[in-house]
Design an enzyme around this catalytic site. Structure first.
Site, PDB file in Angstrom:
ATOM      1  CG  ASP A 124      -2.350   0.466   0.848  1.00  0.00           C
ATOM      2  OD1 ASP A 124      -2.485   1.295  -0.070  1.00  0.00           O
ATOM      3  OD2 ASP A 124      -3.315   0.028   1.516  1.00  0.00           O
ATOM      4  CD1 TRP A 181      -4.074   3.427  -3.505  1.00  0.00           C
ATOM      5  CD2 TRP A 181      -3.345   5.367  -2.672  1.00  0.00           C
ATOM      6  NE1 TRP A 181      -3.886   3.243  -2.167  1.00  0.00           N
ATOM      7  CE2 TRP A 181      -3.442   4.411  -1.621  1.00  0.00           C
ATOM      8  CE3 TRP A 181      -2.921   6.660  -2.370  1.00  0.00           C
ATOM      9  CZ2 TRP A 181      -3.111   4.722  -0.301  1.00  0.00           C
ATOM     10  CZ3 TRP A 181      -2.591   6.963  -1.072  1.00  0.00           C
ATOM     11  CH2 TRP A 181      -2.680   6.005  -0.051  1.00  0.00           C
ATOM     12  N   GLY A 182      -2.601   4.649  -8.608  1.00  0.00           N
ATOM     13  CA  GLY A 182      -2.404   5.350  -9.874  1.00  0.00           C
ATOM     14  C   GLY A 182      -1.414   6.489  -9.820  1.00  0.00           C
ATOM     15  CB  ALA A 233       4.355   8.470  -9.452  1.00  0.00           C
ATOM     16  CG  ASP A 266      -8.959   2.125  -0.851  1.00  0.00           C
ATOM     17  OD1 ASP A 266      -8.001   1.790  -1.563  1.00  0.00           O
ATOM     18  OD2 ASP A 266      -8.863   2.306   0.377  1.00  0.00           O
TER      19      ASP A 266
END
Length: 453
Positions: A153, A230-231, A233, A251
Protein backbone atom coordinates in the site's frame (compact mmCIF):
# COMPACT_ATOMS: atom_id res chain seq x y z
CA UNK A 1 3.17 -17.51 -41.61
CA UNK A 2 -0.30 -15.91 -41.89
CA UNK A 3 -0.66 -12.46 -40.36
CA UNK A 4 -3.23 -13.72 -37.84
CA UNK A 5 -0.77 -16.22 -36.38
CA UNK A 6 1.99 -13.62 -36.33
CA UNK A 7 -0.15 -11.30 -34.26
CA UNK A 8 -1.01 -14.09 -31.84
CA UNK A 9 2.65 -14.96 -31.54
CA UNK A 10 3.48 -11.39 -30.61
CA UNK A 11 0.68 -11.41 -28.04
CA UNK A 12 2.51 -14.18 -26.19
CA UNK A 13 5.46 -11.90 -25.54
CA UNK A 14 5.67 -9.57 -22.53
CA UNK A 15 6.54 -5.91 -23.01
CA UNK A 16 10.28 -5.25 -23.25
CA UNK A 17 10.41 -3.94 -19.68
CA UNK A 18 8.03 -6.39 -18.01
CA UNK A 19 9.10 -8.16 -14.84
CA UNK A 20 9.09 -11.86 -15.74
CA UNK A 21 9.13 -14.14 -12.70
CA UNK A 22 11.93 -16.65 -12.50
CA UNK A 23 9.47 -19.52 -12.11
CA UNK A 24 8.01 -18.69 -15.54
CA UNK A 25 4.39 -18.32 -14.48
CA UNK A 26 3.78 -16.26 -11.31
CA UNK A 27 2.19 -12.97 -12.36
CA UNK A 28 1.92 -13.77 -16.07
CA UNK A 29 -1.88 -13.73 -15.83
CA UNK A 30 -4.05 -11.60 -13.50
CA UNK A 31 -4.19 -12.91 -9.94
CA UNK A 32 -7.35 -14.61 -8.69
CA UNK A 33 -8.32 -15.23 -5.10
CA UNK A 34 -9.89 -13.70 -1.99
CA UNK A 35 -8.94 -10.76 0.25
CA UNK A 36 -10.13 -9.96 3.76
CA UNK A 37 -10.42 -6.16 3.69
CA UNK A 38 -13.72 -5.42 1.92
CA UNK A 39 -15.71 -7.46 4.42
CA UNK A 40 -13.63 -7.90 7.57
CA UNK A 41 -11.29 -4.90 7.66
CA UNK A 42 -9.33 -5.37 10.95
CA UNK A 43 -11.63 -8.05 12.44
CA UNK A 44 -9.42 -10.89 11.26
CA UNK A 45 -7.77 -13.98 12.75
CA UNK A 46 -6.28 -17.20 11.46
CA UNK A 47 -9.62 -19.00 11.52
CA UNK A 48 -11.04 -16.54 8.97
CA UNK A 49 -8.35 -17.43 6.44
CA UNK A 50 -8.33 -21.17 7.03
CA UNK A 51 -12.11 -21.23 6.66
CA UNK A 52 -11.91 -19.23 3.44
CA UNK A 53 -9.29 -21.64 2.09
CA UNK A 54 -11.55 -24.60 2.76
CA UNK A 55 -14.48 -22.81 1.13
CA UNK A 56 -12.50 -21.92 -1.98
CA UNK A 57 -11.97 -25.64 -2.40
CA UNK A 58 -15.47 -26.88 -1.48
CA UNK A 59 -17.30 -24.24 -3.54
CA UNK A 60 -15.30 -25.13 -6.64
CA UNK A 61 -13.61 -21.72 -6.81
CA UNK A 62 -10.10 -23.11 -6.51
CA UNK A 63 -10.71 -25.24 -9.61
CA UNK A 64 -11.70 -22.06 -11.50
CA UNK A 65 -8.41 -20.35 -10.62
CA UNK A 66 -9.12 -18.58 -7.32
CA UNK A 67 -6.00 -19.77 -5.54
CA UNK A 68 -4.88 -16.83 -3.37
CA UNK A 69 -6.02 -16.31 0.22
CA UNK A 70 -4.83 -12.78 1.00
CA UNK A 71 -4.42 -11.23 4.45
CA UNK A 72 -4.92 -7.46 4.31
CA UNK A 73 -4.00 -4.83 6.92
CA UNK A 74 -4.05 -5.34 10.73
CA UNK A 75 -2.24 -8.68 10.92
CA UNK A 76 0.81 -7.45 12.85
CA UNK A 77 1.38 -6.26 16.43
CA UNK A 78 0.27 -2.62 16.45
CA UNK A 79 2.03 -1.79 19.73
CA UNK A 80 5.38 -3.60 19.56
CA UNK A 81 5.58 -3.46 15.75
CA UNK A 82 9.06 -5.04 15.42
CA UNK A 83 11.32 -7.37 17.38
CA UNK A 84 13.87 -5.37 19.37
CA UNK A 85 16.70 -7.74 18.43
CA UNK A 86 15.98 -8.94 14.87
CA UNK A 87 13.95 -5.96 13.63
CA UNK A 88 11.40 -8.31 12.06
CA UNK A 89 7.72 -7.36 11.95
CA UNK A 90 5.87 -9.15 14.74
CA UNK A 91 2.57 -10.87 14.02
CA UNK A 92 -0.37 -10.21 16.32
CA UNK A 93 -0.23 -13.47 18.24
CA UNK A 94 -3.77 -12.97 19.52
CA UNK A 95 -5.03 -13.13 15.94
CA UNK A 96 -2.44 -15.63 14.71
CA UNK A 97 -1.46 -17.70 17.79
CA UNK A 98 1.12 -19.82 15.98
CA UNK A 99 2.39 -17.08 13.69
CA UNK A 100 1.90 -16.39 10.00
CA UNK A 101 4.10 -19.28 8.90
CA UNK A 102 1.64 -21.70 10.45
CA UNK A 103 -1.20 -20.06 8.54
CA UNK A 104 0.80 -20.30 5.32
CA UNK A 105 1.56 -23.97 5.93
CA UNK A 106 -2.13 -24.76 6.46
CA UNK A 107 -3.16 -22.82 3.35
CA UNK A 108 -0.50 -24.60 1.30
CA UNK A 109 -1.88 -27.98 2.43
CA UNK A 110 -5.08 -27.01 0.60
CA UNK A 111 -3.13 -26.38 -2.60
CA UNK A 112 -3.63 -22.63 -2.23
CA UNK A 113 -1.34 -19.60 -1.80
CA UNK A 114 -1.16 -17.09 1.06
CA UNK A 115 -0.89 -13.35 0.53
CA UNK A 116 0.05 -10.65 3.00
CA UNK A 117 -0.15 -6.85 3.22
CA UNK A 118 2.57 -4.25 3.59
CA UNK A 119 3.03 -0.55 3.04
CA UNK A 120 5.60 1.63 1.26
CA UNK A 121 5.45 4.16 4.08
CA UNK A 122 6.43 4.38 7.74
CA UNK A 123 3.08 2.90 8.80
CA UNK A 124 0.28 1.03 7.06
CA UNK A 125 -3.05 2.72 6.41
CA UNK A 126 -4.28 1.22 9.70
CA UNK A 127 -1.27 2.44 11.69
CA UNK A 128 0.68 -0.84 11.80
CA UNK A 129 4.36 -1.27 10.91
CA UNK A 130 5.26 -0.08 7.42
CA UNK A 131 8.15 -1.37 5.35
CA UNK A 132 9.84 1.83 4.14
CA UNK A 133 13.49 1.45 5.11
CA UNK A 134 13.00 -2.23 6.02
CA UNK A 135 12.34 -3.65 2.58
CA UNK A 136 15.09 -6.28 2.43
CA UNK A 137 14.38 -7.61 5.92
CA UNK A 138 10.61 -7.71 5.41
CA UNK A 139 10.87 -9.42 2.02
CA UNK A 140 13.20 -12.03 3.53
CA UNK A 141 10.85 -12.52 6.51
CA UNK A 142 7.81 -13.03 4.28
CA UNK A 143 9.75 -15.50 2.16
CA UNK A 144 10.72 -17.44 5.30
CA UNK A 145 7.07 -17.54 6.34
CA UNK A 146 6.04 -18.99 2.96
CA UNK A 147 4.21 -15.93 1.64
CA UNK A 148 3.21 -16.07 -2.04
CA UNK A 149 1.72 -12.62 -2.67
CA UNK A 150 2.29 -9.09 -1.38
CA UNK A 151 -0.19 -6.24 -1.55
CA UNK A 152 1.95 -3.14 -0.97
CA UNK A 153 0.00 0.00 0.00
CA UNK A 154 0.83 3.71 -0.14
CA UNK A 155 -0.06 5.33 3.20
CA UNK A 156 2.00 7.44 5.65
CA UNK A 157 4.75 8.42 3.25
CA UNK A 158 7.27 10.73 4.99
CA UNK A 159 7.65 14.24 3.58
CA UNK A 160 11.15 13.52 2.34
CA UNK A 161 9.69 10.84 0.07
CA UNK A 162 7.09 13.14 -1.54
CA UNK A 163 7.26 13.29 -5.32
CA UNK A 164 8.45 16.50 -6.93
CA UNK A 165 5.34 16.46 -9.16
CA UNK A 166 1.89 15.08 -8.56
CA UNK A 167 -0.14 12.68 -10.68
CA UNK A 168 -3.11 11.72 -8.49
CA UNK A 169 -6.02 10.47 -10.65
CA UNK A 170 -8.60 10.75 -7.85
CA UNK A 171 -8.17 14.53 -7.86
CA UNK A 172 -9.25 14.91 -11.48
CA UNK A 173 -12.64 16.60 -11.56
CA UNK A 174 -13.06 17.44 -15.24
CA UNK A 175 -10.92 14.82 -16.92
CA UNK A 176 -7.32 13.72 -17.27
CA UNK A 177 -4.85 16.59 -17.32
CA UNK A 178 -2.56 17.15 -20.26
CA UNK A 179 0.59 15.06 -20.23
CA UNK A 180 2.59 17.99 -18.83
CA UNK A 181 0.14 18.87 -16.07
CA UNK A 182 -1.19 17.65 -12.76
CA UNK A 183 -4.46 18.54 -11.08
CA UNK A 184 -5.42 19.61 -7.59
CA UNK A 185 -8.87 19.27 -6.09
CA UNK A 186 -8.11 17.96 -2.60
CA UNK A 187 -8.21 21.33 -0.85
CA UNK A 188 -4.47 21.83 -1.11
CA UNK A 189 -2.63 24.36 -3.22
CA UNK A 190 -2.27 23.09 -6.77
CA UNK A 191 1.08 21.29 -7.01
CA UNK A 192 3.78 22.22 -9.48
CA UNK A 193 3.02 20.65 -12.88
CA UNK A 194 5.45 18.10 -14.25
CA UNK A 195 7.54 19.24 -17.22
CA UNK A 196 6.51 18.03 -20.66
CA UNK A 197 7.82 14.52 -21.24
CA UNK A 198 8.75 14.04 -17.59
CA UNK A 199 10.15 10.58 -16.86
CA UNK A 200 8.11 9.22 -13.95
CA UNK A 201 10.71 6.54 -13.27
CA UNK A 202 12.75 9.37 -11.73
CA UNK A 203 9.99 9.91 -9.14
CA UNK A 204 10.32 8.89 -5.51
CA UNK A 205 7.18 6.76 -5.83
CA UNK A 206 8.99 4.68 -8.43
CA UNK A 207 11.95 4.34 -6.06
CA UNK A 208 9.77 3.22 -3.13
CA UNK A 209 8.03 0.52 -5.15
CA UNK A 210 11.17 -0.62 -6.97
CA UNK A 211 13.12 -1.02 -3.72
CA UNK A 212 10.56 -3.51 -2.47
CA UNK A 213 10.34 -5.20 -5.86
CA UNK A 214 14.09 -5.70 -5.86
CA UNK A 215 13.97 -7.02 -2.30
CA UNK A 216 11.34 -9.58 -3.27
CA UNK A 217 13.42 -10.68 -6.25
CA UNK A 218 16.44 -11.08 -3.97
CA UNK A 219 14.54 -13.38 -1.60
CA UNK A 220 14.63 -17.14 -2.05
CA UNK A 221 10.92 -17.35 -2.90
CA UNK A 222 8.84 -16.15 -5.86
CA UNK A 223 6.31 -13.68 -4.43
CA UNK A 224 3.66 -12.03 -6.61
CA UNK A 225 3.88 -8.26 -6.19
CA UNK A 226 0.69 -6.15 -6.15
CA UNK A 227 1.56 -2.43 -6.05
CA UNK A 228 -1.28 -0.51 -4.42
CA UNK A 229 -0.09 2.98 -5.42
CA UNK A 230 -3.55 4.34 -6.38
CA UNK A 231 -2.40 5.35 -9.87
CA UNK A 232 0.10 7.86 -8.51
CA UNK A 233 3.23 8.92 -10.40
CA UNK A 234 1.98 7.36 -13.67
CA UNK A 235 2.52 3.85 -12.31
CA UNK A 236 0.62 2.65 -15.36
CA UNK A 237 3.74 3.57 -17.36
CA UNK A 238 6.27 1.68 -15.22
CA UNK A 239 4.45 -0.73 -12.91
CA UNK A 240 5.19 -3.77 -15.05
CA UNK A 241 8.93 -3.18 -14.62
CA UNK A 242 8.72 -3.24 -10.81
CA UNK A 243 5.87 -5.65 -10.07
CA UNK A 244 3.07 -7.78 -11.45
CA UNK A 245 0.08 -5.46 -10.99
CA UNK A 246 -0.60 -1.87 -10.01
CA UNK A 247 -3.66 -0.08 -8.67
CA UNK A 248 -5.01 2.51 -11.07
CA UNK A 249 -7.35 4.49 -8.79
CA UNK A 250 -8.39 4.84 -5.17
CA UNK A 251 -10.24 2.30 -3.03
CA UNK A 252 -13.45 0.71 -4.27
CA UNK A 253 -16.77 0.78 -2.39
CA UNK A 254 -19.94 -1.27 -3.08
CA UNK A 255 -22.03 1.50 -4.66
CA UNK A 256 -22.87 2.03 -8.31
CA UNK A 257 -21.77 5.64 -8.66
CA UNK A 258 -20.39 8.50 -6.60
CA UNK A 259 -18.06 8.38 -3.64
CA UNK A 260 -18.26 7.34 0.02
CA UNK A 261 -15.66 9.04 2.21
CA UNK A 262 -12.36 8.24 0.44
CA UNK A 263 -13.69 5.28 -1.55
CA UNK A 264 -15.33 5.14 -4.96
CA UNK A 265 -18.28 3.47 -6.66
CA UNK A 266 -18.06 1.32 -9.77
CA UNK A 267 -18.79 3.97 -12.40
CA UNK A 268 -16.07 6.48 -11.43
CA UNK A 269 -13.50 3.68 -11.53
CA UNK A 270 -14.79 2.40 -14.89
CA UNK A 271 -14.73 5.97 -16.20
CA UNK A 272 -11.02 6.13 -15.39
CA UNK A 273 -10.55 2.75 -17.07
CA UNK A 274 -12.26 4.14 -20.19
CA UNK A 275 -9.18 6.30 -20.74
CA UNK A 276 -6.44 4.25 -19.04
CA UNK A 277 -6.95 0.63 -20.10
CA UNK A 278 -4.00 -0.02 -22.35
CA UNK A 279 -1.14 -0.82 -19.97
CA UNK A 280 -2.17 -4.41 -19.19
CA UNK A 281 -0.63 -7.41 -20.90
CA UNK A 282 1.15 -10.58 -19.88
CA UNK A 283 3.27 -10.11 -16.74
CA UNK A 284 1.69 -6.76 -15.88
CA UNK A 285 -1.91 -5.95 -14.97
CA UNK A 286 -3.77 -2.71 -14.29
CA UNK A 287 -5.66 -3.30 -11.03
CA UNK A 288 -9.02 -1.57 -10.60
CA UNK A 289 -9.28 -2.87 -7.04
CA UNK A 290 -10.88 -5.87 -5.40
CA UNK A 291 -14.29 -7.27 -6.26
CA UNK A 292 -17.29 -5.98 -4.32
CA UNK A 293 -19.58 -8.52 -6.01
CA UNK A 294 -22.26 -9.44 -3.46
CA UNK A 295 -21.44 -6.59 -1.07
CA UNK A 296 -23.31 -3.51 0.12
CA UNK A 297 -26.42 -2.44 -1.75
CA UNK A 298 -25.28 -3.52 -5.20
CA UNK A 299 -28.13 -5.08 -7.15
CA UNK A 300 -27.67 -8.43 -8.85
CA UNK A 301 -27.36 -6.63 -12.18
CA UNK A 302 -24.75 -4.25 -10.78
CA UNK A 303 -22.74 -7.16 -9.41
CA UNK A 304 -22.90 -8.82 -12.84
CA UNK A 305 -21.62 -5.67 -14.53
CA UNK A 306 -18.88 -5.27 -11.94
CA UNK A 307 -17.59 -8.80 -12.50
CA UNK A 308 -17.94 -8.75 -16.30
CA UNK A 309 -16.09 -5.48 -16.76
CA UNK A 310 -13.32 -6.23 -14.26
CA UNK A 311 -12.81 -9.54 -16.08
CA UNK A 312 -12.86 -7.69 -19.41
CA UNK A 313 -10.25 -5.21 -18.16
CA UNK A 314 -8.07 -8.16 -17.10
CA UNK A 315 -7.93 -6.69 -13.63
CA UNK A 316 -6.97 -9.16 -10.89
CA UNK A 317 -10.13 -10.98 -9.73
CA UNK A 318 -9.86 -10.84 -5.95
CA UNK A 319 -13.13 -11.69 -4.18
CA UNK A 320 -14.07 -9.43 -1.27
CA UNK A 321 -17.30 -10.98 -0.01
CA UNK A 322 -17.76 -13.65 2.69
CA UNK A 323 -17.82 -17.15 1.24
CA UNK A 324 -19.51 -18.71 4.25
CA UNK A 325 -23.20 -18.55 3.37
CA UNK A 326 -22.62 -16.93 -0.01
CA UNK A 327 -25.83 -16.55 -2.03
CA UNK A 328 -26.07 -18.97 -4.98
CA UNK A 329 -26.66 -16.14 -7.44
CA UNK A 330 -23.47 -14.37 -6.29
CA UNK A 331 -21.45 -17.58 -6.46
CA UNK A 332 -22.80 -18.08 -9.99
CA UNK A 333 -21.45 -14.69 -11.06
CA UNK A 334 -18.02 -15.33 -9.56
CA UNK A 335 -17.93 -18.77 -11.18
CA UNK A 336 -18.69 -17.67 -14.75
CA UNK A 337 -16.35 -19.75 -16.87
CA UNK A 338 -16.55 -17.69 -20.06
CA UNK A 339 -15.65 -14.42 -18.34
CA UNK A 340 -12.88 -16.03 -16.30
CA UNK A 341 -11.51 -17.58 -19.50
CA UNK A 342 -11.27 -14.14 -21.10
CA UNK A 343 -9.52 -12.72 -18.03
CA UNK A 344 -7.11 -15.66 -17.88
CA UNK A 345 -6.58 -16.24 -21.59
CA UNK A 346 -3.15 -17.84 -22.15
CA UNK A 347 -2.78 -16.57 -25.74
CA UNK A 348 -4.02 -12.96 -25.77
CA UNK A 349 -2.83 -10.76 -22.92
CA UNK A 350 -4.48 -7.46 -23.84
CA UNK A 351 -7.73 -6.38 -22.13
CA UNK A 352 -10.98 -5.36 -23.74
CA UNK A 353 -11.05 -1.74 -24.92
CA UNK A 354 -13.88 0.76 -25.40
CA UNK A 355 -15.00 1.23 -28.98
CA UNK A 356 -18.05 3.44 -28.30
CA UNK A 357 -19.22 5.46 -25.31
CA UNK A 358 -23.00 5.17 -25.78
CA UNK A 359 -24.89 7.71 -23.66
CA UNK A 360 -22.17 10.32 -24.13
CA UNK A 361 -20.09 11.23 -27.18
CA UNK A 362 -16.89 9.23 -27.48
CA UNK A 363 -14.06 10.23 -25.16
CA UNK A 364 -16.34 12.04 -22.72
CA UNK A 365 -15.00 12.09 -19.14
CA UNK A 366 -18.10 11.27 -17.10
CA UNK A 367 -18.13 9.46 -13.75
CA UNK A 368 -21.78 8.43 -14.10
CA UNK A 369 -21.91 7.32 -17.74
CA UNK A 370 -18.49 6.00 -18.78
CA UNK A 371 -17.76 4.07 -21.98
CA UNK A 372 -20.48 1.45 -22.44
CA UNK A 373 -19.32 -0.62 -25.43
CA UNK A 374 -16.14 -2.67 -25.05
CA UNK A 375 -14.55 -5.45 -27.09
CA UNK A 376 -11.53 -7.70 -26.91
CA UNK A 377 -10.00 -10.67 -28.65
CA UNK A 378 -9.29 -14.01 -27.03
CA UNK A 379 -8.22 -17.46 -28.12
CA UNK A 380 -11.94 -18.31 -28.32
CA UNK A 381 -13.23 -15.41 -30.41
CA UNK A 382 -14.17 -11.76 -30.10
CA UNK A 383 -15.89 -10.73 -26.86
CA UNK A 384 -18.22 -7.75 -26.64
CA UNK A 385 -19.52 -6.10 -23.48
CA UNK A 386 -22.37 -3.58 -23.53
CA UNK A 387 -23.10 -1.83 -20.23
CA UNK A 388 -26.44 -0.17 -19.51
CA UNK A 389 -25.69 2.84 -17.28
CA UNK A 390 -29.30 4.07 -17.35
CA UNK A 391 -32.02 3.41 -14.78
CA UNK A 392 -34.36 1.63 -17.20
CA UNK A 393 -34.11 -1.42 -19.46
CA UNK A 394 -32.51 -0.54 -22.80
CA UNK A 395 -32.10 -2.23 -26.17
CA UNK A 396 -28.42 -2.63 -26.92
CA UNK A 397 -27.34 -2.98 -30.54
CA UNK A 398 -23.99 -4.52 -31.37
CA UNK A 399 -23.22 -3.23 -34.86
CA UNK A 400 -20.60 -5.63 -36.21
CA UNK A 401 -19.11 -2.93 -38.44
CA UNK A 402 -18.19 -0.96 -35.30
CA UNK A 403 -16.54 -3.83 -33.42
CA UNK A 404 -12.79 -4.19 -34.04
CA UNK A 405 -12.12 -7.47 -35.85
CA UNK A 406 -15.69 -7.87 -37.17
CA UNK A 407 -17.47 -6.65 -40.31
CA UNK A 408 -21.01 -6.29 -41.66
CA UNK A 409 -20.57 -8.83 -44.46
CA UNK A 410 -19.77 -11.95 -42.46
CA UNK A 411 -22.17 -14.23 -40.63
CA UNK A 412 -21.28 -14.83 -36.99
CA UNK A 413 -22.39 -17.19 -34.24
CA UNK A 414 -23.15 -15.33 -31.01
CA UNK A 415 -22.85 -17.00 -27.60
CA UNK A 416 -24.23 -15.50 -24.39
CA UNK A 417 -21.32 -15.42 -21.94
CA UNK A 418 -23.69 -15.46 -18.95
CA UNK A 419 -25.43 -18.68 -19.94
CA UNK A 420 -22.95 -20.20 -22.37
CA UNK A 421 -25.83 -20.75 -24.81
CA UNK A 422 -25.71 -20.19 -28.55
CA UNK A 423 -28.01 -17.30 -29.52
CA UNK A 424 -27.97 -18.04 -33.24
CA UNK A 425 -26.27 -16.88 -36.43
CA UNK A 426 -26.31 -13.17 -37.15
CA UNK A 427 -25.18 -10.78 -39.87
CA UNK A 428 -24.62 -7.02 -39.55
CA UNK A 429 -25.80 -6.75 -35.94
CA UNK A 430 -26.96 -8.40 -32.76
CA UNK A 431 -29.58 -6.85 -30.45
CA UNK A 432 -30.73 -7.64 -26.94
CA UNK A 433 -32.59 -5.94 -24.13
CA UNK A 434 -30.41 -5.21 -21.10
CA UNK A 435 -31.76 -4.43 -17.64
CA UNK A 436 -30.79 -1.29 -15.76
CA UNK A 437 -27.11 -1.38 -14.73
CA UNK A 438 -26.64 -4.84 -16.26
CA UNK A 439 -24.11 -5.76 -18.94
CA UNK A 440 -24.59 -7.73 -22.12
CA UNK A 441 -21.63 -10.09 -22.48
CA UNK A 442 -21.28 -12.12 -25.68
CA UNK A 443 -18.63 -14.15 -27.49
CA UNK A 444 -18.55 -14.10 -31.28
CA UNK A 445 -17.04 -16.59 -33.74
CA UNK A 446 -17.46 -17.12 -37.48
CA UNK A 447 -20.27 -19.32 -38.78
CA UNK A 448 -17.78 -22.20 -39.15
CA UNK A 449 -16.72 -21.82 -35.51
CA UNK A 450 -13.34 -20.23 -36.22
CA UNK A 451 -12.05 -17.01 -34.71
CA UNK A 452 -13.02 -13.88 -36.67
CA UNK A 453 -9.42 -12.57 -36.77
Amino acid sequence: MPLRLSILGLALLPSSFALVSRDGHTGRLPAMGWNSWNEYECAINETVFLTVGELLVSLGLKDLGYNHVNIDDCWSDKVKKRDNVTGKILPDYTKFPQGIKHTADEIHKLGLKLGIYGDAGSLTCGGFAGSLGHEELDAKTWAEWGIDYLKYDNCNVPDEWDDDYRWWPENWLGGPPAEDQTAGGDGEAKPVPAPAGYDWTTSKSFDRYKIMGDALLASNRTIEYSQCAWGHARIDEWGDSTGHSWRMWGDIYPIWSGKFQWSWGLMPILNHASFFYNSSNFWGHADFDMLEVGNGNLTLEESRSHFALWAALKSPLIIGTPLDGIKPEILKILSNKDLIAFNQDPVVGEPAKPYKWGVNPNFTWNQTHPAEYWSGKSSKGVHVFALNTLDTTQKKTIDFSEVPGLDARTKYIVYDSWTGKKQGVFKKKYEARVKSHDTLAIRIVKEDGSRPY
